[in-house]
Design an enzyme around this catalytic site. Sequence first.
Site, PDB file in Angstrom:
ATOM      1  N   GLN A 163      26.147-101.108 -29.082  1.00  0.00           N
ATOM      2  CA  GLN A 163      26.163-100.277 -27.865  1.00  0.00           C
ATOM      3  C   GLN A 163      27.583 -99.734 -27.772  1.00  0.00           C
ATOM      4  O   GLN A 163      28.502-100.460 -27.411  1.00  0.00           O
ATOM      5  CB  GLN A 163      25.796-101.107 -26.627  1.00  0.00           C
ATOM      6  N   GLY A 292      19.067 -99.678 -19.541  1.00  0.00           N
ATOM      7  CA  GLY A 292      17.677 -99.232 -19.573  1.00  0.00           C
ATOM      8  C   GLY A 292      17.455 -98.482 -20.872  1.00  0.00           C
ATOM      9  O   GLY A 292      16.528 -98.749 -21.631  1.00  0.00           O
ATOM     10  N   GLY A 293      18.335 -97.536 -21.120  1.00  0.00           N
ATOM     11  CA  GLY A 293      18.227 -96.762 -22.345  1.00  0.00           C
ATOM     12  C   GLY A 293      19.588 -96.257 -22.768  1.00  0.00           C
ATOM     13  O   GLY A 293      20.519 -96.206 -21.964  1.00  0.00           O
ATOM     14  N   MET A 294      19.685 -95.904 -24.044  1.00  0.00           N
ATOM     15  CA  MET A 294      20.916 -95.307 -24.564  1.00  0.00           C
ATOM     16  C   MET A 294      20.508 -94.195 -25.523  1.00  0.00           C
ATOM     17  O   MET A 294      19.735 -94.412 -26.461  1.00  0.00           O
ATOM     18  CB  MET A 294      21.759 -96.388 -25.266  1.00  0.00           C
ATOM     19  N   GLU A 295      21.092 -93.023 -25.272  1.00  0.00           N
ATOM     20  CA  GLU A 295      20.628 -91.799 -25.922  1.00  0.00           C
ATOM     21  C   GLU A 295      21.162 -91.607 -27.334  1.00  0.00           C
ATOM     22  O   GLU A 295      21.558 -90.493 -27.699  1.00  0.00           O
ATOM     23  CB  GLU A 295      21.017 -90.613 -25.034  1.00  0.00           C
ATOM     24  N   ASN A 296      21.191 -92.638 -28.143  1.00  0.00           N
ATOM     25  CA  ASN A 296      21.706 -92.477 -29.497  1.00  0.00           C
ATOM     26  C   ASN A 296      20.900 -91.379 -30.202  1.00  0.00           C
ATOM     27  O   ASN A 296      19.672 -91.415 -30.199  1.00  0.00           O
ATOM     28  CB  ASN A 296      21.631 -93.810 -30.229  1.00  0.00           C
ATOM     29  N   HIS A 319      14.599 -89.353 -19.549  1.00  0.00           N
ATOM     30  CA  HIS A 319      16.043 -89.296 -19.338  1.00  0.00           C
ATOM     31  C   HIS A 319      16.794 -89.306 -20.678  1.00  0.00           C
ATOM     32  O   HIS A 319      17.625 -88.433 -20.943  1.00  0.00           O
ATOM     33  CB  HIS A 319      16.473 -90.482 -18.465  1.00  0.00           C
ATOM     34  N   GLU A 320      16.491 -90.282 -21.497  1.00  0.00           N
ATOM     35  CA  GLU A 320      17.233 -90.372 -22.772  1.00  0.00           C
ATOM     36  C   GLU A 320      16.959 -89.159 -23.647  1.00  0.00           C
ATOM     37  O   GLU A 320      17.849 -88.646 -24.325  1.00  0.00           O
ATOM     38  CB  GLU A 320      16.896 -91.677 -23.508  1.00  0.00           C
ATOM     39  N   HIS A 323      19.045 -86.221 -22.702  1.00  0.00           N
ATOM     40  CA  HIS A 323      20.418 -86.258 -23.221  1.00  0.00           C
ATOM     41  C   HIS A 323      20.539 -85.487 -24.542  1.00  0.00           C
ATOM     42  O   HIS A 323      21.650 -85.141 -24.948  1.00  0.00           O
ATOM     43  CB  HIS A 323      20.869 -87.699 -23.457  1.00  0.00           C
ATOM     44  N   GLU A 342      25.569 -87.305 -17.249  1.00  0.00           N
ATOM     45  CA  GLU A 342      24.503 -88.021 -16.536  1.00  0.00           C
ATOM     46  C   GLU A 342      23.875 -87.212 -15.391  1.00  0.00           C
ATOM     47  O   GLU A 342      22.675 -87.284 -15.176  1.00  0.00           O
ATOM     48  CB  GLU A 342      25.016 -89.371 -16.032  1.00  0.00           C
ATOM     49  N   ASP A 397      33.471 -98.112 -17.843  1.00  0.00           N
ATOM     50  CA  ASP A 397      32.205 -98.728 -17.411  1.00  0.00           C
ATOM     51  C   ASP A 397      32.144 -98.854 -15.887  1.00  0.00           C
ATOM     52  O   ASP A 397      31.062 -98.912 -15.309  1.00  0.00           O
ATOM     53  CB  ASP A 397      32.007-100.112 -18.055  1.00  0.00           C
ATOM     54  N   TYR A 405      25.326 -89.875 -11.608  1.00  0.00           N
ATOM     55  CA  TYR A 405      23.899 -89.654 -11.865  1.00  0.00           C
ATOM     56  C   TYR A 405      23.243 -88.837 -10.760  1.00  0.00           C
ATOM     57  O   TYR A 405      22.784 -87.720 -10.968  1.00  0.00           O
ATOM     58  CB  TYR A 405      23.178 -91.008 -11.968  1.00  0.00           C
ATOM     59  N   LYS A 581      21.204-103.431 -14.846  1.00  0.00           N
ATOM     60  CA  LYS A 581      20.695-102.835 -13.606  1.00  0.00           C
ATOM     61  C   LYS A 581      19.980-103.866 -12.726  1.00  0.00           C
ATOM     62  O   LYS A 581      19.968-103.733 -11.505  1.00  0.00           O
ATOM     63  CB  LYS A 581      19.726-101.700 -13.966  1.00  0.00           C
TER      64      LYS A 581
HETATM   65  N1  BES Z   1      24.098 -93.077 -21.316  1.00  0.00           N
HETATM   66  C1  BES Z   1      23.486 -93.947 -20.399  1.00  0.00           C
HETATM   67  C2  BES Z   1      23.862 -95.383 -20.592  1.00  0.00           C
HETATM   68  C3  BES Z   1      25.323 -95.705 -20.486  1.00  0.00           C
HETATM   69  C4  BES Z   1      26.174 -94.997 -19.661  1.00  0.00           C
HETATM   70  C5  BES Z   1      25.832 -96.736 -21.210  1.00  0.00           C
HETATM   71  C6  BES Z   1      27.524 -95.330 -19.593  1.00  0.00           C
HETATM   72  C7  BES Z   1      27.163 -97.057 -21.146  1.00  0.00           C
HETATM   73  C8  BES Z   1      28.025 -96.354 -20.330  1.00  0.00           C
HETATM   74  C9  BES Z   1      21.965 -93.811 -20.396  1.00  0.00           C
HETATM   75  O1  BES Z   1      21.520 -92.525 -20.675  1.00  0.00           O
HETATM   76  C10 BES Z   1      21.479 -94.137 -19.029  1.00  0.00           C
HETATM   77  O2  BES Z   1      21.829 -93.430 -18.138  1.00  0.00           O
HETATM   78  N2  BES Z   1      20.699 -95.189 -18.877  1.00  0.00           N
HETATM   79  C11 BES Z   1      20.167 -95.613 -17.602  1.00  0.00           C
HETATM   80  C12 BES Z   1      18.724 -95.238 -17.451  1.00  0.00           C
HETATM   81  C13 BES Z   1      18.448 -93.933 -16.814  1.00  0.00           C
HETATM   82  C14 BES Z   1      16.950 -93.750 -16.621  1.00  0.00           C
HETATM   83  C15 BES Z   1      19.173 -93.672 -15.537  1.00  0.00           C
HETATM   84  C16 BES Z   1      20.247 -97.119 -17.545  1.00  0.00           C
HETATM   85  O3  BES Z   1      20.449 -97.734 -18.577  1.00  0.00           O
HETATM   86  O4  BES Z   1      20.090 -97.664 -16.474  1.00  0.00           O
HETATM   87 ZN    ZN Z   2      21.923 -91.212 -19.120  1.00  0.00          ZN
END
Ligand code: BES
Ligand code: ZN
Length: 627
Positions: A163, A292-296, A319-320, A323, A342, A397, A405, A581
């Site tokens: 990550q 929740g997700g990571m947009e790799n 969402h991902e 991205h 975001e 972070d 968001y 979360k």
């Molecule tokens: N890019 C983010 C995750 C992220 C942001 C990781 C900053 C580390 C630092 C990802 O796209 C994201 O926003 N994930 C959300 C889910 C989304 C549906 C809002 C999450 O993981 O909660």
């Molecule tokens: Zn995101």
Amino acid sequence: MMCLAAACREGPHSSSVATRPSPTVSTPAAVAHDDHSYSNPNEIRVRHADLDWDVLFDRKILCGRATLTLERPPAGHATRLVLDTRDLDVEKVEASRDGSSWTDAPFSLAPPDKILGSALAITLAQDATRVRISYATRPQASGLQWLDPPQTAGRKDLFLFTQSEAIHGRSWIPLQDSPQVRITYRARVRTPKNLMAVMSANNDPKAAPDGDYEFEMPQPIPSYLIALAVGDVSFAPISPRAGIWAEPPIVGKAAREFADLEAMIRAAEELFGPYRWDRYDVLVLPPSFPFGGMENPRLTFATPTVLAGDKSLVALVAHELAHSWAGNLVTNATWRDFWLNEGFTVYLERRIVERVFGQRRAEMEAVLGLQDLEKEIAALPDRDEILHADLRGRDPDDGFTDVPYEKGALFLCHLEQAFGREIFDRFLRGYFDHFAFQSITTEDFLRYLHANLLDSNPRPAARVPVEEWVEEPGIPAGAPRPTSEAFARVEAEVTRWLERKVPASGLSASGWSTQEWLHFLRALPPSLGHEKMDELDSAFHLTDSGNSEISNQWLLRAIAHRYEPAYPRLEQFLTSMGRRKFLKPLYEELVKTPDGKNRALAIYRTARPTYHPIAVATVDKIVGWPG
Ligand code: BES
Ligand code: ZN
């Protein structure tokens, strides 16, 4: 411990991937100041990385080499390359003029900064075009999680995943770890024979696990999008260009949950222009994945907690996927500009949800988003309510709040409302085309916004206080207010029940979606009393819900009400997944009372070794670990 190159480099697989020059890309001329990187892309810029690793599960390290292709600006003669690292053991650095003959290059690793890690300064000849770093990661690398078999769905194999966002890439690759530096990469990865490796690159759905994998990412991406996972994962196709990677016990369930993936890609393409990354696959990770997700790129990483069984949480994939335009194609140049990633993505996500799942669903999600934002803003200091954030001296972070968001998305809704969808959609498409494969600052966006939307339409422009949206705390007075008729009906049911006009079992909740349940639970008054909690639970079995979002919301109430029948489920929830979360609010609610805090510490003692380093850092602060 230093990894001896010879020790991990023996055997027939020791040749590294051939280096090759990277394609030319246009980047904004200026280099933005990045508070979260020691690197010097204004003097020398990394353009391409050839990565070569052995994945050593027994030592919990990656051991190998990163060969970086460099570029200097015209007439630039810099002889010092500064890279970001954290907890890396650097064994050797070599430099080359042509990529064929190598000489040792002097280097020094600065003492570590708690947030930023250690600058790796390398001295090079003026005409050096390649640098090769032999190194190993450490077991505690913040960007890696090494799982034991009990932490996986299959329970028999090891698992590793990375990550990198925001600045954890430097804990596994020495790079210019600033999102304004875009690179192409190739990688060769050796793993235990039975395990599969996948990356944010050209994964082959038909590849059989043989322990030796090669990857290429031909499009230039920022370092935070480099990703690797190794484990027993198999593939299930959704369409010719999309599919699911997951452990065998859950891949079928995941493919059913995400059956609308192709429809979502099509919807996104209709709205925002072509999908430019070739394949789009989703890797469902073991439950300790902290997000929740990571947009790799090409391979979204996702938590298994979205597998609700009824597709109700798939907005996360929308969402991902979104991205792929906002974030991966047009990238925040620094973490100050995170809202460009975001906020845009949440806006696009809701547009995709609206197209694929209907307006009703999109509206409900927008209202839930606004509720989150309002709650968060009530608790945050002013300076953390600003989209164009000042994160100097802080861990990026910490910028992960609902502000970038939901406030970001609301700002775009305001623009949409003022100019109308047709004009705003045309603007957005133009924006993605104009800045494709570039990293931009908030100022770059504002300049483009003025030139391509505001200045030519002064009347609607006058209705949107752009400066206030971007640079000031709070939510501007004229902001749109998403509403949902479905939620109004839920509120009416809440009232009927609270006024004792119907028992819980008489509520007309039979067809409620997850979103309606979430709204119902949020709309209840803070103090309900044990009896009413019991009544709800008997009628709807909320303690036994298998929907992670509903569980989270219900368990928060259970803690606040000391509703003991839910305690075993609370403990089970907190020890079976590591999504930040959910961990964050639940532990926060627990530590509000002395016996809650004891309960939190007891649970955390068991759970901590299974959580990801990023989640551990968050929960340690909440519970005051080590106690
Ligand atoms: N890019 C983010 C995750 C992220 C942001 C990781 C900053 C580390 C630092 C990802 O796209 C994201 O926003 N994930 C959300 C889910 C989304 C549906 C809002 C999450 O993981 O909660
Ligand atoms: Zn995101």
